[in-house]
Design a protein around this motif. Structure first.
Motif, PDB file in Angstrom:
ATOM      1  N   GLN A 298       0.821  -1.110  -0.039  1.00 60.50           N
ATOM      2  CA  GLN A 298      -0.148  -0.023  -0.043  1.00 60.50           C
ATOM      3  C   GLN A 298       0.898   1.519  -0.149  1.00 60.50           C
ATOM      4  OE1 GLN A 298      -3.761   1.547   2.490  1.00 60.50           O
ATOM      5  NE2 GLN A 298      -2.323   0.376   3.589  1.00 60.50           N
ATOM      6  N   CYS A 299       1.668   1.344   1.117  1.00 60.34           N
ATOM      7  CA  CYS A 299       2.476   2.557   0.868  1.00 60.34           C
ATOM      8  C   CYS A 299       3.917   2.639   0.448  1.00 60.34           C
ATOM      9  CB  CYS A 299       2.469   3.287   2.190  1.00 60.34           C
ATOM     10  SG  CYS A 299       3.587   2.426   3.563  1.00 60.34           S
ATOM     11  N   VAL A 300       4.475   3.616   0.127  1.00 63.46           N
ATOM     12  CA  VAL A 300       5.542   3.595  -0.893  1.00 63.46           C
ATOM     13  C   VAL A 300       6.897   3.070  -0.160  1.00 63.46           C
ATOM     14  CG1 VAL A 300       7.157   4.977  -2.429  1.00 63.46           C
ATOM     15  CG2 VAL A 300       4.638   5.130  -2.485  1.00 63.46           C
TER      16      VAL A 300
ATOM     17  N   VAL B  78      13.172   6.071   6.327  1.00 61.97           N
ATOM     18  CA  VAL B  78      11.944   6.662   5.760  1.00 61.97           C
ATOM     19  C   VAL B  78      10.878   5.382   6.214  1.00 61.97           C
ATOM     20  CG1 VAL B  78      12.503   5.579   3.439  1.00 61.97           C
ATOM     21  CG2 VAL B  78      10.771   7.153   3.720  1.00 61.97           C
TER      22      VAL B  78
ATOM     23  N   ASP C 184      10.037   6.006   9.611  1.00 58.26           N
ATOM     24  CA  ASP C 184       9.186   7.449   9.823  1.00 58.26           C
ATOM     25  C   ASP C 184       7.959   7.683   9.054  1.00 58.26           C
ATOM     26  OD1 ASP C 184      10.345   9.064  11.769  1.00 58.26           O
ATOM     27  OD2 ASP C 184      11.724  10.241  10.340  1.00 58.26           O
TER      28      ASP C 184
ATOM     29  N   ILE D 125       2.902   3.161   6.897  1.00 60.01           N
ATOM     30  CA  ILE D 125       1.591   3.364   7.447  1.00 60.01           C
ATOM     31  C   ILE D 125       1.669   2.570   8.735  1.00 60.01           C
ATOM     32  CG2 ILE D 125      -0.686   2.724   7.215  1.00 60.01           C
ATOM     33  CD1 ILE D 125      -0.619   3.321   4.435  1.00 60.01           C
TER      34      ILE D 125
ATOM     35  N   ASN E 170      -4.047   8.388   1.704  1.00 59.06           N
ATOM     36  CA  ASN E 170      -2.662   8.496   2.630  1.00 59.06           C
ATOM     37  C   ASN E 170      -1.619   7.374   2.205  1.00 59.06           C
ATOM     38  OD1 ASN E 170      -3.400   6.838   4.841  1.00 59.06           O
ATOM     39  ND2 ASN E 170      -4.760   8.391   4.932  1.00 59.06           N
ATOM     40  N   VAL E 171      -1.376   7.013   0.934  1.00 58.09           N
ATOM     41  CA  VAL E 171      -0.618   5.901   0.670  1.00 58.09           C
ATOM     42  C   VAL E 171       0.684   6.294   0.080  1.00 58.09           C
ATOM     43  CG1 VAL E 171      -2.431   4.249   0.391  1.00 58.09           C
ATOM     44  CG2 VAL E 171      -1.444   5.519  -1.570  1.00 58.09           C
ATOM     45  N   CYS E 172       0.937   7.321  -0.590  1.00 62.66           N
ATOM     46  CA  CYS E 172       2.112   7.785  -1.322  1.00 62.66           C
ATOM     47  C   CYS E 172       3.348   8.129  -0.201  1.00 62.66           C
ATOM     48  CB  CYS E 172       2.086   8.663  -2.279  1.00 62.66           C
ATOM     49  SG  CYS E 172       1.964  10.411  -1.776  1.00 62.66           S
ATOM     50  N   ARG E 173       2.735   8.844   1.091  1.00 65.39           N
ATOM     51  CA  ARG E 173       3.351   9.333   1.929  1.00 65.39           C
ATOM     52  C   ARG E 173       4.598  10.488   1.577  1.00 65.39           C
ATOM     53  NH1 ARG E 173       0.432   7.193   5.600  1.00 65.39           N
ATOM     54  NH2 ARG E 173       1.682   7.164   7.309  1.00 65.39           N
TER      55      ARG E 173
ATOM     56  N   VAL F  87       4.084  13.842   3.815  1.00 65.29           N
ATOM     57  CA  VAL F  87       4.360  13.786   5.276  1.00 65.29           C
ATOM     58  C   VAL F  87       5.160  14.925   6.066  1.00 65.29           C
ATOM     59  CG1 VAL F  87       4.517  11.108   5.539  1.00 65.29           C
ATOM     60  CG2 VAL F  87       6.409  12.615   5.062  1.00 65.29           C
TER      61      VAL F  87
ATOM     62  N   LEU G 167       6.244  10.360  11.380  1.00 69.21           N
ATOM     63  CA  LEU G 167       5.773  11.429  10.789  1.00 69.21           C
ATOM     64  C   LEU G 167       4.253  11.232  10.323  1.00 69.21           C
ATOM     65  CD1 LEU G 167       8.826  11.998   8.052  1.00 69.21           C
ATOM     66  CD2 LEU G 167       8.314  13.085  10.521  1.00 69.21           C
TER      67      LEU G 167
ATOM     68  N   PRO H 224       0.770  11.823   7.611  1.00 70.89           N
ATOM     69  CA  PRO H 224       0.522  12.316   6.361  1.00 70.89           C
ATOM     70  C   PRO H 224      -0.538  13.596   6.403  1.00 70.89           C
ATOM     71  CG  PRO H 224      -0.880  10.367   6.941  1.00 70.89           C
ATOM     72  CD  PRO H 224      -0.017  10.587   8.008  1.00 70.89           C
TER      73      PRO H 224
ATOM     74  N   SER I 193      -4.487  13.545   5.047  1.00 72.41           N
ATOM     75  CA  SER I 193      -5.782  13.009   5.537  1.00 72.41           C
ATOM     76  C   SER I 193      -5.695  13.128   7.030  1.00 72.41           C
ATOM     77  CB  SER I 193      -5.619  11.403   5.587  1.00 72.41           C
ATOM     78  OG  SER I 193      -4.442  10.766   6.283  1.00 72.41           O
TER      79      SER I 193
ATOM     80  N   SER J 285      12.354  11.897   4.206  1.00 74.28           N
ATOM     81  CA  SER J 285      11.311  11.021   3.844  1.00 74.28           C
ATOM     82  C   SER J 285      10.646  11.259   2.502  1.00 74.28           C
ATOM     83  CB  SER J 285      10.175  10.976   5.019  1.00 74.28           C
ATOM     84  OG  SER J 285      10.389  10.041   5.917  1.00 74.28           O
TER      85      SER J 285
ATOM     86  N   ARG K 218      12.239  12.917   0.176  1.00 75.38           N
ATOM     87  CA  ARG K 218      13.321  12.600  -0.937  1.00 75.38           C
ATOM     88  C   ARG K 218      13.407  10.968  -1.192  1.00 75.38           C
ATOM     89  NH1 ARG K 218      18.836  11.013  -0.971  1.00 75.38           N
ATOM     90  NH2 ARG K 218      19.099  11.434   1.525  1.00 75.38           N
ATOM     91  N   MET K 219      13.360   9.980   0.004  1.00 74.57           N
ATOM     92  CA  MET K 219      13.221   8.986  -0.249  1.00 74.57           C
ATOM     93  C   MET K 219      12.065   8.520  -0.853  1.00 74.57           C
ATOM     94  SD  MET K 219      16.284   7.784   0.991  1.00 74.57           S
ATOM     95  CE  MET K 219      16.296   6.076   1.228  1.00 74.57           C
ATOM     96  N   VAL K 220      10.958   8.705  -0.649  1.00 70.15           N
ATOM     97  CA  VAL K 220       9.791   8.347  -1.562  1.00 70.15           C
ATOM     98  C   VAL K 220       9.700   8.443  -2.873  1.00 70.15           C
ATOM     99  CG1 VAL K 220       7.234   8.982  -1.743  1.00 70.15           C
ATOM    100  CG2 VAL K 220       8.166   8.447   0.565  1.00 70.15           C
TER     101      VAL K 220
END
Lengths: 587, 287
Positions: A518-520, A556, A559, A562, B53-56, B59, B68, B70, B73, B92, B94-96
């Motif tokens: 679900q989350c990246v 990450v 932090d 989800i 709130n899945v891509c993060r 945050v 952290l 999101p 939401s 966070s 940057r890493m995402v």
């Protein structure tokens, strides 16, 4: 007919009959939705009506034919009013479900490849199953780490699931130890007999709780300082009181019996050998919180525990201990069992709710918390069997007596799952505060070379400690201060003969496989972490840049993920690096 | 869905990067950031969809919260103290962005490029020549003349699923299937769109942030190197098919309509259309 679009595929008679039967035993008629009902007025709201029967229906299809076919999906979609694309999305979420025709007729032999089974030689087991013509599926922890390597046989053609090792006689390593509290009935009372349970003090606590009333039970649980035993250690009294305070909506008690943390098998043994205690404590939780609906969500790989719990529910209901005015307490309470289908993430409480609700087992963002928005979005108290069992002593002997064991901040006893290279692997119960070294001695000391290399504490989501930690008192506060965790009670020992790189790379692979996607941070992070470790293994070293990258990825995931899976996916890996168990020399 | 202010709602005040911001109760932290003029990256969030709130990538640091949160939401609560530009937040984000870029083709995710630059995201630092990283690499699904699906560009933001489902169309033709890195947007058993429940409203295309879902007209022009957004004009008009009054934005290149969108803040459409408004423009060209 609903207005759900179904393709041309239709279920066979066998498939339809299997689904009908799965619904019938749950009191649902396999009829299609009324004519004129429209999806747009239901959508997610439909879940309270029928959607939560999706998982049992998919189990029925899988068991009947060895897979979930397009016709089968369409039948379930029509009967339950679930769009076929969503039903397919749910079916493909779980390891125990196949959505392609099987290339073999027989059952599927699941062989565990996680740490305890890895060092016990799962490949020999897999080879012997293959040699006898069985179809092998290598997969994650099956919760039988004390008898590794583990095997679970998933039935097809209507044959039941089974675990061959369940046919062996069972004995606790600490049998006859008079100090046992949570395990005192195991091997003593007959798990299939309500009379035997009663003869050993069963249902006294519920009667007492009925006399005390909800408020006094809540006070006692809070005063005892009981905290959750699944890893998060949240105060049970706080949780129950929050649910009790909710009014105006249906409320639920859920037993989280989906223990899937590699190395964990405590709840399985409790459920298999003391199932009535789980039922009784759930009923007490219902009384205390004012919840009338009990649910057991149990992992699909536990057929014996499922059967024993169902037997206990049936016997308790027949005796008036469940149902209207349960046990004469004036409170209505009943329990239903839902089986998971192979997904570590569904042990996470909000993922469990979604799974039981009939959606993909993806965790929800918190807040809101389960005490206000749990199962079906309604107030829910969710606890695992070990946590629940503690309530019996708290009610029977009072919180002061309960606190005579353990420490001030970690009162009571703890179940610990000893596996790996120890003399007598198995389930142990010791007071909080027992040292790690004493526990290992109790379990027969370090096996193999006899020389300890490391201990994995808390499972794949936990961390490694070295031989210098043998004096560590096993309490919530001391393990936290030492930078490790009790987690779900995993204590897995590795002697000096074990190649820890193999173990750690597999742990990383476990998270890669079990991330819900679900989350990246977790979906991609768990993959990149595993790739980095595989690269390290091939090269025999880890460059400083790659070592730093592991920390950056961990940050990450901790932090921004989800749920707890992402938060802990790098924990064991980093501890292994810090301890120098793997790749200590950068190139 | 950001909870626009109405006179009867009470206000809450939160502190963002040291400055007090007042928003209506029920508004999200992200809405408060917008209110305060703080530019915040988003990917899976859209004003016409329920936050998932899945891509993060949005945050922020919330005082008192271990991880952290999101911003898209999380409702703003009185007294919250929020930081949007700390080292943790920047790391966070940057890493995402790096993670996404390392796994899928973001070449057409125009909005993300600015953010990747801002946060110094380097998607190419994973793996090496001997150890290539796993990427989503699938052939483009061209199954009809209206729109294509290229899942090697998909960031799994769930927007298309939401638009197809509860948030707009209530058709439920697609869902997330599979798990982990192998999760994909799919019809049941991956049947083609014409064999699925799809009604070709194109609302999934309308919300896709990366070009994974694309008008066939756009796809064809890109294939021959003739997609030129800088040469396009956008003309707002009203759909001529029925009396609802949907606003259409006609994207025109070389005097031909190449795609149709609708403004997401339009009171009638919220950005969503039906097959006629979205795809039924050929008569304009006399075809």
């Amino acid at each position: 007919m609903t207005d759900i679009y179904l393709g041309a595929d239709r279920a066979t008679d066998v498939e339809a009959a299997a689904v009908d039967e799965a619904l019938r035993v749950r009191g649902v008629d396999a009829v299609v939705q009324p004519e004129g009902e429209r999806l747009y007025i239901s959508g997610r709201a439909r879940r309270l009506q029928r959607r939560h029967f999706l998982l049992p229906a998919l189990h029925a299809l899988q068991n009947a034919t060895g897979w979930i076919s397009p016709g089968g999906i369409n039948y379930v979609a029509e009967v339950l009013g679930v769009p076929p694309a969503e039903a397919f999305g749910v079916a493909t979420f779980y390891d125990l479900f196949r959505t392609e025709p099987p290339d073999h007729d027989g059952d599927t032999f699941h062989v565990c490849v996680d740490a305890a089974c890895q060092i016990a030689g799962y490949d020999d087991l897999a080879a012997s199953v293959r040699a006898s013509g069985g179809h092998v599926h290598l997969g994650p922890c099956l919760g039988q780490c004390e008898r590794a390597p583990a095997l679970f046989v998933q039935g097809s053609g209507g044959r039941p699931d089974r675990v061959p090792a369940d046919e062996e006689p069972f004995e606790l390593p600490q049998a006859d130890d008079p100090s046992l509290r949570l395990l005192r009935r195991i091997g003593v009372a007959d798990p299939e007999s309500l009379e035997s349970y009663m003869a050993h003090g069963g249902y006294e606590a519920l009667r007492r709780a009925g006399d005390m009333g909800a408020e006094a039970v809540l006070e006692a649980v809070a005063a005892a300082g009981l905290s959750g035993r699944g890893g998060a250690a949240f105060p049970t009294g706080v949780k129950w009181r929050a649910v009790a305070a909710e009014t105006g909506r249906p409320k639920h008690v859920v037993a989280n019996c989906d223990e899937s943390e590699p190395g964990t098998f405590k709840d399985r043994i409790v459920m298999e050998h003391d199932p009535f205690a789980v039922i009784e404590t759930m009923t007490i939780a219902g009384l205390a919180t004012g919840a009338q609906n009990g649910w057991i969500y149990i992992r699909g790989e536990y057929p014996l525990a499922t059967a024993r719990l169902q037997g206990a529910i049936d016997a308790a209901r027949a005796a008036g201990l469940l149902g209207p005015d349960a046990a004469g307490t004036g409170h209505d309470f009943d329990i239903a069992i839902w089986r998971g289908a192979g997904a570590y993430i569904c042990g996470e409480e909000t993922a469990l709710f979604n799974s039981l609700d009939g959606f993909r087992g993806e965790p929800r963002n918190k807040p809101p918390f389960p005490t206000t928005h749990g199962l079906f979005g309604e107030p829910t108290a969710i606890n695992n069997p070990e946590t629940l069992l503690n309530v019996l002593d708290i009610i029977l002997h009072g919180p002061e007596n309960y606190r005579t064991r353990g420490t001030e901040r970690s009162p009571g006893t703890k179940l610990l799952c000893l596996s790996g290279k120890v003399g007598r692997p198995g389930l142990y119960e010791v007071p909080f505060g027992t040292s790690l070294g004493d526990l290992l001695e109790l379990a027969g000391g370090v096996a193999g070379t006899g020389e300890l290399q490391a201990v994995l504490m808390g499972g794949a989501a936990g961390s490694f400690v070295g031989p210098d930690s043998l004096d560590l008192p096993l309490t919530l506060e001391d393990t936290r201060a030492a930078g490790t965790t009790l987690g779900s009670g995993v204590v897995m020992a590795f002697d000096t003969s074990v190649d820890m790189t193999d173990v750690v790379v597999r742990i990383a692979e476990f998270f890669r496989d079990e991330s819900c996607g679900q989350c990246v941070p977790c979906r991609v992070g768990a993959v990149r972490q595993h790739e980095t470790l595989v690269q390290m293994q091939k090269r025999g070293s880890l460059s400083p840049a790659r070592r730093a990258l592991i920390d950056e990825m961990a940050e990450v995931m901790v932090d921004a993920s989800i749920c707890g899976l992402g938060h802990t996916a790098a924990s064991a890996v980093r501890s292994a690096l810090s301890l120098g168990l793997i790749a200590s020399a950068p190139s | 869905m950001t909870g626009a202010a109405t006179v009867t709602e009470t206000a809450v005040t939160i502190t963002i990067d040291g400055q007090p911001v007042e928003v209506t109760e029920g508004s999200t932290i992200h809405a408060a950031c917008v209110e305060a003029g703080i530019d915040t990256p988003t990917l899976c969030w859209a004003e016409n969809l329920t936050p998932v709130n899945v891509c993060r990538v949005c945050v922020v640091e919330l005082e008192g919260s271990r991880a952290l949160v999101p911003s898209c939401s999380r409702p703003a609560e009185e007294g919250m103290v929020v930081q949007t530009d700390t080292p943790r937040v920047r790391h966070s984000r940057r890493m995402v962005l790096e993670f996404l870029g390392s796994g899928v083709d973001l070449s057409q995710a125009d909005d993300l490029h600015r953010w990747m630059e801002a946060y110094g995201a380097d998607p190419n630092r994973y793996g090496d020549e001997d150890h290539p990283v796993e990427r989503v690499d699938e052939p483009v699904k061209v199954q009809d003349e209206l729109y294509i699906r290229d899942y090697s560009k998909c960031v799994l933001c769930y927007k298309c699923v939401e638009a197809c489902g509860d948030d707009a169309q209530h058709t439920f033709a697609i869902a997330v299937a599979g798990r982990g890195f192998d999760a994909r947007i799919s019809t049941e058993f991956d049947v083609t769109l014409p064999d699925s429940a799809c009604v070709y409203c194109g609302n999934c295309v309308g919300v896709c942030p990366t070009g994974a879902l694309q008008f066939k007209t756009e796809y064809d022009l890109r294939e021959v190197g003739e997609w030129r957004p800088e040469d396009q004009t956008v003309t707002r008009t009203v759909c001529s098919y029925c009396g609802v009054g949907c606003n259409l934005d006609l994207h025109v290149q070389d005097e031909r309509i190449v795609k149709v969108t609708s403004p997401s803040d339009h009171s009638v459409t919220s950005g969503h259309l039906c097959i006629k408004g979205r795809f039924g423009w050929q008569y304009v060209h006399g075809e």
